[in-house]
Write an enzyme that holds these catalytic residues in place. Sequence first.
Site, PDB file in Angstrom:
ATOM      1  N   GLU A   1      -3.664   6.048   3.960  1.00 21.66           N
ATOM      2  CA  GLU A   1      -4.808   6.917   3.659  1.00 21.66           C
ATOM      3  C   GLU A   1      -5.554   7.291   4.943  1.00 21.66           C
ATOM      4  O   GLU A   1      -6.090   8.399   5.056  1.00 21.66           O
ATOM      5  CB  GLU A   1      -5.729   6.220   2.631  1.00 21.66           C
ATOM      6  CG  GLU A   1      -5.076   6.230   1.248  1.00 21.66           C
ATOM      7  CD  GLU A   1      -5.430   5.059   0.350  1.00 21.66           C
ATOM      8  OE1 GLU A   1      -6.414   4.359   0.609  1.00 21.66           O
ATOM      9  OE2 GLU A   1      -4.683   4.855  -0.626  1.00 21.66           O
TER      10      GLU A   1
ATOM     11  N   HIS B   1      -3.434   2.230   7.666  1.00 22.00           N
ATOM     12  CA  HIS B   1      -3.174   2.489   6.241  1.00 22.00           C
ATOM     13  C   HIS B   1      -2.817   3.966   6.068  1.00 22.00           C
ATOM     14  O   HIS B   1      -3.372   4.827   6.757  1.00 22.00           O
ATOM     15  CB  HIS B   1      -4.404   2.127   5.401  1.00 22.00           C
ATOM     16  CG  HIS B   1      -4.081   2.111   3.937  1.00 22.00           C
ATOM     17  ND1 HIS B   1      -4.001   3.264   3.190  1.00 22.00           N
ATOM     18  CD2 HIS B   1      -3.763   1.091   3.105  1.00 22.00           C
ATOM     19  CE1 HIS B   1      -3.668   2.935   1.945  1.00 22.00           C
ATOM     20  NE2 HIS B   1      -3.516   1.625   1.868  1.00 22.00           N
TER      21      HIS B   1
ATOM     22  N   SER C   1       1.354  -0.184  -5.758  1.00 17.56           N
ATOM     23  CA  SER C   1       1.413  -0.456  -7.197  1.00 17.56           C
ATOM     24  C   SER C   1       1.990  -1.833  -7.520  1.00 17.56           C
ATOM     25  O   SER C   1       2.722  -1.995  -8.495  1.00 17.56           O
ATOM     26  CB  SER C   1       2.195   0.643  -7.926  1.00 17.56           C
ATOM     27  OG  SER C   1       1.551   1.897  -7.748  1.00 17.56           O
TER      28      SER C   1
ATOM     29  N   GLU D   1       4.252  -0.151   2.998  1.00 23.18           N
ATOM     30  CA  GLU D   1       3.631   0.535   1.870  1.00 23.18           C
ATOM     31  C   GLU D   1       4.226   1.937   1.746  1.00 23.18           C
ATOM     32  O   GLU D   1       3.749   2.872   2.409  1.00 23.18           O
ATOM     33  CB  GLU D   1       2.112   0.644   2.077  1.00 23.18           C
ATOM     34  CG  GLU D   1       1.418  -0.690   2.198  1.00 23.18           C
ATOM     35  CD  GLU D   1      -0.026  -0.638   1.714  1.00 23.18           C
ATOM     36  OE1 GLU D   1      -0.374  -1.497   0.915  1.00 23.18           O
ATOM     37  OE2 GLU D   1      -0.773   0.275   2.117  1.00 23.18           O
TER      38      GLU D   1
ATOM     39  N   ASN E   1      -6.867  -5.023  -0.910  1.00 15.19           N
ATOM     40  CA  ASN E   1      -7.489  -3.905  -0.218  1.00 15.19           C
ATOM     41  C   ASN E   1      -8.372  -3.181  -1.236  1.00 15.19           C
ATOM     42  O   ASN E   1      -7.873  -2.428  -2.062  1.00 15.19           O
ATOM     43  CB  ASN E   1      -6.408  -2.962   0.335  1.00 15.19           C
ATOM     44  CG  ASN E   1      -7.000  -1.711   0.966  1.00 15.19           C
ATOM     45  OD1 ASN E   1      -8.228  -1.589   1.091  1.00 15.19           O
ATOM     46  ND2 ASN E   1      -6.152  -0.782   1.354  1.00 15.19           N
ATOM     47  N   TRP E   2      -9.642  -3.449  -1.154  1.00 16.76           N
ATOM     48  CA  TRP E   2     -10.572  -2.885  -2.156  1.00 16.76           C
ATOM     49  C   TRP E   2     -10.824  -1.402  -1.938  1.00 16.76           C
ATOM     50  O   TRP E   2     -11.462  -0.749  -2.754  1.00 16.76           O
ATOM     51  CB  TRP E   2     -11.910  -3.641  -2.123  1.00 16.76           C
ATOM     52  CG  TRP E   2     -11.847  -5.059  -2.571  1.00 16.76           C
ATOM     53  CD1 TRP E   2     -10.726  -5.772  -2.955  1.00 16.76           C
ATOM     54  CD2 TRP E   2     -12.958  -5.961  -2.721  1.00 16.76           C
ATOM     55  NE1 TRP E   2     -11.086  -7.052  -3.313  1.00 16.76           N
ATOM     56  CE2 TRP E   2     -12.439  -7.193  -3.181  1.00 16.76           C
ATOM     57  CE3 TRP E   2     -14.328  -5.846  -2.493  1.00 16.76           C
ATOM     58  CZ2 TRP E   2     -13.258  -8.301  -3.423  1.00 16.76           C
ATOM     59  CZ3 TRP E   2     -15.144  -6.943  -2.732  1.00 16.76           C
ATOM     60  CH2 TRP E   2     -14.607  -8.163  -3.198  1.00 16.76           C
ATOM     61  N   LYS E   3     -10.404  -0.863  -0.812  1.00 15.61           N
ATOM     62  CA  LYS E   3     -10.635   0.548  -0.483  1.00 15.61           C
ATOM     63  C   LYS E   3     -12.140   0.876  -0.638  1.00 15.61           C
ATOM     64  O   LYS E   3     -12.967   0.003  -0.402  1.00 15.61           O
ATOM     65  CB  LYS E   3      -9.725   1.446  -1.322  1.00 15.61           C
ATOM     66  CG  LYS E   3      -8.243   1.006  -1.180  1.00 15.61           C
ATOM     67  CD  LYS E   3      -7.241   1.969  -1.711  1.00 15.61           C
ATOM     68  CE  LYS E   3      -5.842   1.395  -1.508  1.00 15.61           C
ATOM     69  NZ  LYS E   3      -4.792   2.309  -1.929  1.00 15.61           N
TER      70      LYS E   3
ATOM     71  N   GLY F   1      -0.967   3.767  -5.499  1.00 16.37           N
ATOM     72  CA  GLY F   1      -1.875   4.311  -6.508  1.00 16.37           C
ATOM     73  C   GLY F   1      -1.195   5.208  -7.522  1.00 16.37           C
ATOM     74  O   GLY F   1      -1.863   5.910  -8.277  1.00 16.37           O
TER      75      GLY F   1
HETATM   76  P1  13P Z   1      -2.180   0.265  -5.019  1.00 11.19           P
HETATM   77  O1  13P Z   1      -1.876  -1.195  -5.236  1.00 11.19           O
HETATM   78  O2  13P Z   1      -3.391   0.739  -5.758  1.00 11.19           O
HETATM   79  O3  13P Z   1      -0.971   1.122  -5.244  1.00 11.19           O
HETATM   80  O4  13P Z   1      -2.566   0.424  -3.470  1.00 11.19           O
HETATM   81  C1  13P Z   1      -1.755  -0.152  -2.507  1.00 11.19           C
HETATM   82  C2  13P Z   1      -2.421  -0.060  -1.203  1.00 11.19           C
HETATM   83  O5  13P Z   1      -2.640   1.019  -0.680  1.00 11.19           O
HETATM   84  C3  13P Z   1      -2.842  -1.307  -0.555  1.00 11.19           C
HETATM   85  O6  13P Z   1      -3.228  -1.099   0.761  1.00 11.19           O
END
Ligand code: 13P
Length: 250
Positions: free
Chosen positions: A97, A95, A209, A167, A9-11, A173
């Site tokens: 976020e 997600h 993470s 998640e 997931n490159w966000k 993060g």
């Molecule tokens: P991180 O791997 O940066 O913690 O993010 C996880 C995530 O939100 C994947 O969708």
Amino acid sequence: MTRPLVAGNWKMNGSRADAQALIAAIRADMQGLDAVDVAVCPSFVLLPVAAQALASSTIALGAQNVCDEDEGAYTGEVSGAMLRECGCRYVIVGHSERRSLYGESDELVARRFMAAKRHGLVPILCVGETLEQRDRGETETVVERQLAAVASAAGSDAFEAAVIAYEPVWAIGTGKTATPEQAQQVHAFIRDYVSRRGGEGVRILYGGSMKPANAADLLAMKDIDGGLIGGASLDADSFLAICRAAAQGA
Ligand code: 13P
């Protein structure tokens, strides 16, 4: 044995050049990964350049969200048909976020999930609790509520051909990872829930993470079928190391 899936997931990261370079670096080192499904999920505007860079590779393309409606006056949204036309196979929905920063409710996430299926995309439905909810002992209640919204909207076979990503919000993060045992406990709970609703074979990914250093231990757990990787997916070596850990566990 379920075939593992590792999705990046490159966000909201990267330029067109970054996307091309990252995909080229991943493609250059795919040997030994035949037993793993690999996907990358760039931002909407990078999908065409990513699709081009992925041409004739086994790596699948995914998006980070999909509109619940099919077409029309929905400013700022992207439809399932548009994603299909860009070459997407997967789409992340719900997600944390999106839920916490942009107010997406369980019901909206459920509608987005159904839109993904309607357009032949594989939804990667994200669920997970905050630290406060975990501390209050509400992890399973929260995850069940998030799953139930989809189950009640999408009917008896809701989870057929879907992917779930557990998640924990406190692990995203932050560098904090759920222990393999903590993750396994929630994955087993999810497995039980979705198996009774058409999802016997669904893959349940862990996200939060996940890194080369902890991937093997997490992926060794019975109900962890892969990973949804944020930060570590932006570095080809780290992402590939996680893919290899999944291949070894397969
Ligand atoms: P991180 O791997 O940066 O913690 O993010 C996880 C995530 O939100 C994947 O969708």
